[in-house]
Write a protein that holds these residues in place. Structure first.
Motif, PDB file in Angstrom:
ATOM      1  N   UNK A  10       0.831  -1.204   0.000  1.00 17.48           N
ATOM      2  CA  UNK A  10       0.000   0.000   0.000  1.00 17.48           C
ATOM      3  C   UNK A  10       0.865   1.253   0.000  1.00 17.48           C
ATOM      4  N   UNK A  11       1.928   1.245   0.799  1.00 18.14           N
ATOM      5  CA  UNK A  11       2.814   2.413   0.848  1.00 18.14           C
ATOM      6  C   UNK A  11       3.532   2.627  -0.481  1.00 18.14           C
ATOM      7  N   UNK A  12       3.940   1.529  -1.120  1.00 16.23           N
ATOM      8  CA  UNK A  12       4.602   1.655  -2.418  1.00 16.23           C
ATOM      9  C   UNK A  12       3.654   2.222  -3.475  1.00 16.23           C
ATOM     10  N   UNK A  13       2.401   1.753  -3.471  1.00 17.46           N
ATOM     11  CA  UNK A  13       1.421   2.280  -4.432  1.00 17.46           C
ATOM     12  C   UNK A  13       1.115   3.739  -4.146  1.00 17.46           C
ATOM     13  N   UNK A  14       1.017   4.080  -2.865  1.00 18.04           N
ATOM     14  CA  UNK A  14       0.759   5.468  -2.500  1.00 18.04           C
ATOM     15  C   UNK A  14       1.892   6.367  -2.948  1.00 18.04           C
ATOM     16  N   UNK A  15       3.133   5.887  -2.737  1.00 18.02           N
ATOM     17  CA  UNK A  15       4.290   6.672  -3.157  1.00 18.02           C
ATOM     18  C   UNK A  15       4.330   6.828  -4.671  1.00 18.02           C
ATOM     19  N   UNK A  16       4.009   5.738  -5.369  1.00 16.39           N
ATOM     20  CA  UNK A  16       4.002   5.807  -6.836  1.00 16.39           C
ATOM     21  C   UNK A  16       2.924   6.767  -7.321  1.00 16.39           C
ATOM     22  N   UNK A  17       1.775   6.770  -6.627  1.00 17.74           N
ATOM     23  CA  UNK A  17       0.697   7.659  -7.027  1.00 17.74           C
ATOM     24  C   UNK A  17       1.033   9.116  -6.815  1.00 17.74           C
ATOM     25  N   UNK A  18       1.696   9.445  -5.707  1.00 16.08           N
ATOM     26  CA  UNK A  18       2.058  10.841  -5.443  1.00 16.08           C
ATOM     27  C   UNK A  18       3.202  11.294  -6.323  1.00 16.08           C
ATOM     28  N   UNK A  19       4.030  10.320  -6.776  1.00 17.81           N
ATOM     29  CA  UNK A  19       5.163  10.697  -7.632  1.00 17.81           C
ATOM     30  C   UNK A  19       4.748  10.881  -9.073  1.00 17.81           C
ATOM     31  N   UNK A  20       3.563  10.379  -9.461  1.00 11.24           N
ATOM     32  CA  UNK A  20       3.143  10.419 -10.857  1.00 11.24           C
ATOM     33  C   UNK A  20       3.079  11.821 -11.436  1.00 11.24           C
ATOM     34  N   UNK A  21       2.463  12.812 -10.730  1.00 13.70           N
ATOM     35  CA  UNK A  21       2.429  14.171 -11.285  1.00 13.70           C
ATOM     36  C   UNK A  21       3.821  14.740 -11.507  1.00 13.70           C
ATOM     37  N   UNK A  22       4.783  14.429 -10.635  1.00 14.23           N
ATOM     38  CA  UNK A  22       6.120  14.962 -10.810  1.00 14.23           C
ATOM     39  C   UNK A  22       6.751  14.428 -12.079  1.00 14.23           C
ATOM     40  N   UNK A  23       6.459  13.146 -12.399  1.00 11.56           N
ATOM     41  CA  UNK A  23       7.046  12.572 -13.603  1.00 11.56           C
ATOM     42  C   UNK A  23       6.388  13.140 -14.856  1.00 11.56           C
ATOM     43  N   UNK A  24       5.099  13.548 -14.751  1.00 16.07           N
ATOM     44  CA  UNK A  24       4.394  14.052 -15.924  1.00 16.07           C
ATOM     45  C   UNK A  24       4.613  15.540 -16.140  1.00 16.07           C
ATOM     46  N   UNK A  25       5.078  16.223 -15.123  1.00 12.81           N
ATOM     47  CA  UNK A  25       5.186  17.676 -15.204  1.00 12.81           C
ATOM     48  C   UNK A  25       6.069  18.149 -16.353  1.00 12.81           C
ATOM     49  N   UNK A  26       7.249  17.553 -16.572  1.00 11.63           N
ATOM     50  CA  UNK A  26       8.075  18.018 -17.692  1.00 11.63           C
ATOM     51  C   UNK A  26       7.355  17.870 -19.029  1.00 11.63           C
TER      52      UNK A  26
END
Length: 358
Positions: free
Chosen positions: A335-351
Motif C-alpha cells: 500500500x505504501x509503495x502504491x501510494x508513493x508511486x501515485x504521489x510521484x506520478x504528477x512529478x514525472x508528468x510535469x516536464x
C-alpha cells in the motif's frame, strides 16, 4: 490452493538431504552415546552450516562454508550476549535479521536464506536467557562452544569426500569470486530485506502481549514467509504453505510421539526428518513443513516428559501469528509503495506538460 498439492519443477535433492541428516546426526549422536543428548541438541545449532551452497561444487562449498559458519556463530554470540534482557533480545533479532537479510540477499547466497541466522540467534538467546525471563538458563559460553563444534562437524561431513582424488577431479569448482562476484542489492531485494526487518519488529513487539508460546517461533514464521520472493502471489502461497504444512506436520509429530522416541531412536528420527526436509523443500514448501514441524517439536519436547498439547497448541498459534504478521507487513508495504508511486506520478508528468505548453 492448488499449489499445496503441486510439485515444482525442481530436482529431488537426495545428496543435500543425506548431507544434512549426517551433519545433524553426528553431534547429536555422539553426545547421545556419551549420555549427554541435550548437549548434542545444542551442538546441532552449528549443523545448519551444511545446509548452504548445496548446488555448488564440493570444493566451492569447502571455501564457502567457513564463512557461513562464522556468520552463524556470530549470530549465536549476539543471541547469548543479549539474552539477559527482553528488549536487548528483541534488538538482537532485529540486528541479525537486518544484517543477514542484506548480506545473504545482496551476495545471493541462496537457500535456506537469512532464516537460519535468525533461528540460531533466537534459539541461543532462549536457551541462555534466565528462567525468570522464560529461558532455560544454560551457560552461554558452553552453548557457543557446542555450536562451534557442531559447525566443525558439519563442515567435516561436506569436505570429507574431497579426500578421494576422483571426487576432486569430478568437481574442480569455479572459485568464490566467480560465484559471488560482488555485493548487489537491487530494489526488489532491498524491499525483501526491509519487509523482513519490519515483520521481525512487529513480531517482537506483539508476540508476548498476544500470548505467544515461544516468541522466536513467531519471528521465524514471519521471516520464512517473507524471505523468498517480493511477489504478492508467491508470498501468499508461502504463508498458506506455512500454516497448512505446520498443521499437517503436527499430525506426523503426534504419530511419531506414540513411539516414545528417546536415545538413538530420537537421533534417527531427527536425521530422517532433517534429510527429508532438504530432499523435498525445493519441490513443495508445505511438504517440507510436514517434516520441519515434527523436527522442531521433537527438539522442544525431548527430555521433557509429559503432555505435548501445550507445545503443539503453541506451535499452531505462533505459526498463525507469525504468518499473519508477515502478510500484514507485506500488504502495508504494498500500500505504501502504491501510494508513493501515485504521489510521484504528477512529478514525472510535469516536464511533459511543460513541453506541451511550450
Amino acid at each position: 490452493m492448488r499449489s499445496l498439492v503441486q510439485l515444482q519443477q525442481a530436482p529431488w535433492r537426495w545428496q543435500a538431504g543425506l548431507e544434512a541428516a549426517l551433519a545433524l546426526g553426528l553431534p547429536v549422536g555422539l553426545f547421545t552415546l556419551l549420555g549427554q543428548q541435550p548437549l548434542g541438541l545444542q551442538a546441532a545449532l552449528g549443523s545448519f552450516t551444511a545446509l548452504y551452497g548445496a548446488s555448488l561444487a564440493r570444493i566451492d562449498r569447502a571455501r564457502l562454508l567457513p564463512l557461513v559458519a562464522v556468520g552463524l556463530l556470530l549470530a549465536a554470540a549476539l543471541g547469548v550476549l543479549c539474552a539477559g534482557n527482553l528488549w536487548l533480545t528483541g534488538a538482537c533479532l532485529l540486528v541479525v535479521s537486518g544484517l543477514a537479510g542484506v548480506l545473504v540477499l545482496g551476495y545471493r547466497l541462496g537457500p535456506p536464506g537469512p532464516m537460519m541466522f535468525v533461528l540460531v540467534a533466537a534459539v541461543a538467546g532462549r536457551l541462555t536467557a534466565p528462567v525468570a525471563l522464560g529461558g532455560v538458563g544454560l551457560p552461554g559460553l558452553r552453548l557457543w562452544g557446542l555450536a562451534a563444534l557442531g559447525a566443525a562437524l558439519s563442515y567435516l561431513v561436506i569436505v570429507a569426500p574431497l579426500a578421494l582424488p576422483t571426487v576432486r577431479r569430478r568437481s574442480p569448482g569455479q572459485g568464490l569470486k566467480a560465484l559471488f562476484p560482488g555485493f548487489k542489492l537491487p530494489p526488489d531485494t532491498a524491499v525483501l530485506a526491509v519487509r523482513m526487518v519490519g515483520a521481525v519488529l512487529v513480531a517482537v513487539l506483539l508476540s508476548r502481549p498476544l500470548g505467544a508460546y515461544r516468541s522466536y517461533w513467531v519471528v521465524l514464521s514471519a521471516v520464512a514467509v517473507l524471505q523468498s520472493s517480493p511477489s504478492r502471489r508467491l508470498t501468499i502461497i508461502r504463508g498458506l504453505h506455512r500454516v497448512v504444512g505446520t498443521v499437517l506436520g503436527i499430525l506426523v509429530f503426534e504419530a511419531l510421539w506414540l513411539l516414545h522416541p528417546a536415545g538413538m531412536l530420537a537421533v534417527a528420527a531427527l536425521m530422517v526428518l532433517q534429510g527429508l526436509t532438504e530432499v523435498v523443500v525445493a519441490r513443495n514448501y508445505a511438504l517440507a513443513l510436514l517434516f520441519i514441524t515434527p523436527m522442531a517439536l521433537l527438539n522442544a519436547t525431548l527430555g521433557h516428559p509429559g503432555a505435548t498439547l501445550p507445545t503443539v497448541q503453541g506451535r499452531v498459534f505462533d505459526t498463525l501469528l507469525g504468518s499473519g504478521i508477515a502478510l500484514g507487513v507485506f500488504w502495508l508495504g504494498e500500500a505504501l509503495l502504491h501510494l508513493r508511486a501515485g504521489t510521484a506520478e504528477p512529478d514525472r508528468q510535469e516536464p511533459e506538460e511543460a513541453k506541451g505548453k511550450a
